[in-house]
Design an enzyme around this catalytic site. Structure first.
Site, PDB file in Angstrom:
ATOM      1  N   SER A 109      -8.770   3.690  -0.201  1.00  0.00           N
ATOM      2  CA  SER A 109      -8.083   3.724   1.072  1.00  0.00           C
ATOM      3  C   SER A 109      -6.630   4.048   0.793  1.00  0.00           C
ATOM      4  CB  SER A 109      -8.202   2.374   1.786  1.00  0.00           C
ATOM      5  OG  SER A 109      -7.754   1.348   0.936  1.00  0.00           O
ATOM      6  N   CYS A 110      -5.825   4.134   1.841  1.00  0.00           N
ATOM      7  CA  CYS A 110      -4.449   4.586   1.629  1.00  0.00           C
ATOM      8  C   CYS A 110      -3.437   3.461   1.674  1.00  0.00           C
ATOM      9  CB  CYS A 110      -4.086   5.648   2.663  1.00  0.00           C
ATOM     10  SG  CYS A 110      -3.675   7.224   1.891  1.00  0.00           S
ATOM     11  N   GLY A 111      -3.860   2.211   1.673  1.00  0.00           N
ATOM     12  CA  GLY A 111      -2.908   1.129   1.840  1.00  0.00           C
ATOM     13  C   GLY A 111      -2.002   0.901   0.670  1.00  0.00           C
TER      14      GLY A 111
END
Length: 283
Positions: A109-111
């Protein structure tokens, strides 16, 4: 192996029963290029070299279609999964200066995009309140009714913040799950509501980064529509967060800190089935 069995408590109609689910393993992979930290990407173990090769290509760091850079494994975690690699590229073939830049790729994911290391935080949240699991379905109903962008497009995620009594504080939407959570936290901070927010709901699955954000906001309960990763469960337990997942159709599974959700859980244990490996991890 990129999955692992975890114990949980399955809740439905006011009753809990033990359950064993298979969760996807999540591992942080640190990537350095010519001795310089590039990024950390959250990923499922396996095919790390292909992941790195594709990342360098898509990020316009190294675009050769014929020659492969030398990729050396430089680290493993306690479970023997690869967690660090060093890429060696002739300097004149590196297509752009990557040092200190924020990178936009993360396999999970991009967190955590733009990170060059993953921070370890040992302090747990202190919580003395008990969440009624029967409220969780109502929380998701409130969020769903306010997902205007999703109703129009079907292409956005949503996050919501609630009090311990189930009072809605805010719903935020974004094409990215992590952006939606950040918008919720920003709203809570700007409206001085962080102290009232006790439960965060998210659409989709839960990975490490969502746990990190909930802890940073001081929110002790996190409820998700879909599955958690193994690292999300491990981190939630360490952070003092009760992680509830598969929250659908008035059912849910509690994967960490069940004592904050139900007073009497009859000695049920949550966490990894292969407990010995995780005990070694924490020592």
């Amino acid at each position: 192996m990129n999955t692992e069995p975890y114990k949980g408590l399955f809740y439905q109609n006011g009753h809990c029963s033990p359950v064993e689910d298979i969760l996807a393993i999540e591992v942080a992979l640190a990537i350095s290029i010519n001795g310089v930290p590039f990024t950390v990407t959250m990923q499922t173990p396996g095919n790390e070299l292909e992941l790195v090769r594709g990342l360098l290509f898509s990020e316009n760091i190294y675009r050769s279609l014929t020659d492969n850079p030398r990729i050396t494994v430089t680290g493993h975690n306690e479970a023997r999964f690869i967690n660090a690699v060093e890429v060696t590229i002739p300097p004149h073939l590196v297509l752009k200066d990557f040092a200190g830049t924020r990178n936009v790729i993360s396999a999970s994911s991009c967190g955590i995009c733009g990170k060059t290391s993953i921070e370890e935080e040992n302090e747990s949240l202190i919580n003395h309140e008990l969440l009624d699991p029967a409220l969780v379905n109502k929380m998701f109903e409130q969020v769903s009714s306010r997902q205007m962008a999703f109703q129009r497009s079907g292409g956005t995620h949503a996050a919501g913040a609630f009090t311990i009594e189930g009072e809605l504080l805010t719903v935020q939407e974004d094409i990215g799950r992590h952006n939606a959570v950040d918008k919720v936290i920003g709203y809570l901070v700007s409206h001085q509501l962080t102290g009232k927010a006790k439960c965060l709901t998210v659409s989709g699955r839960v990975s490490y980064e969502i746990i990190h954000k909930a802890k940073a906001a001081g929110i002790p309960f996190l409820a998700a529509v879909s599955a958690p990763s193994s690292l999300a469960v491990d981190e939630a337990e360490k952070a003092g967060i009760s992680l509830l997942a598969f929250c659908r159709n008035k059912k849910l599974t509690i994967y960490s800190k069940p004592g904050q959700v139900i007073n009497d859980h009859d000695g049920f244990v949550t966490g990894p089935v292969n407990h010995e490996r995780h005990v070694e991890k924490s020592q």
